[in-house]
Design a protein around this motif. Sequence first.
Motif: not given
Length: 413
Positions: A63-72
């Motif tokens: 999953i290309d998550a560039a320019n995304m914020i990953a959080m719980p």
Amino acid sequence: MTNSVRNIVNNPHEMPPKTLIRGATILSMDESIGNMERGDILITGSTITAVGQNLDADGADVIDAANMIAMPGMVDSHRHAWEGQLRRINPNATCLEDYSNATHFSFAKYYRPVDNYVGNLLTALGCIDAGITTVIDNSHNSRTAEHSDAAVEALFDAGIRAIHASGAPVAGDWDKAHWPGNWQRLQEKYFKDNPDSLVTLATMAQLEPELWAEARRLGLPIVTEFFGALMADELGPLHQQGLLGPDNIFNHCTSLPDEGWQILREAGVRVNVCPRSDSHYGIEDGMYAIEAAQRHGINPGFSVDNETSYSTDMFMEMRVAFYLQRVMGMHQRHTCGSKDALTTLPASQLLKSATLYGAYCAGLQDKIGSLTPGKQADLILINANDINLYPSGNTFGALFPKSIQRAKLLIIV
């Protein structure tokens, strides 16, 4: 990005699938991992197996998550899910009586089982749409066994992680022979042979030792609506009898004296606070109790409580918490001259209250609440290219104006 929910199910006869989230800005909520401007998250089956940079994952679904914020995924520690179809019917309510008149003393009395189903389904789907992947469902309108079954089945059908705290109604007629035997019936029907279920069972009861004893016989957590100033005197005797413990979950805890907080800390009682509910309905002094809880070594989760006067948005819950704390602190300093005025809560701590501390309140801290290897892959990705986030110079700060509908990928396993 369009909304989607990925439910990853392992086939025990095959190698578990791998998913690699690559290039995200990571807010882990785990001090040993920290936060990363750009990082990867490797998921094997339903478990986070690595968090770092430039992770190797041959054969993984990337999953290309560039320019995304990953959080719980966020945790709502206290919600009356059956009220889903009563959303915002009472925006101008100013007290608990207004709330009760709009729910318990009117619509609730006429709910059919299908209405419980619709309310719980709407609430659960609304939570998912808002990035809340776990909810403690305080179900105090289970009038018959059929009402209880409908509420539980809606949570299963929604695909959310939930703790269904089943409780008796507040007003109207209901099958009184149904209590407290309903807890064992639900346990045997839905949960006894389903240890890996996303939905689990709890009980909802006030300060009633007889009901608590039955809940403990079944090994079920006990959820209680606890208003500190009104109920504080009952804590001492309960504690002396050994009736308070880590299986207790107390909502609100408003205006509780220091002695009461000391008892909750000693007993290990889990706590959640309600920034919007307590102020909107003027519960006791109208101020949510995070400062007092933290002063006594308790980090409470956040909860929405209900949607009859406002929205399901946990980011709004955090914003209200931030500004209430700030306003009260300024009032104490400038008006009262207090040297011990409330301090402003940093954005990072508020986010922990909505994730990690909520997981502790739910008793799920070993499974969710942080992006930690070994925990379940219960997380959200937020599109940082949305116009109301761009540019994201401070990731924690970027989340605070955010309403995440239509901008996320949820992974709930």
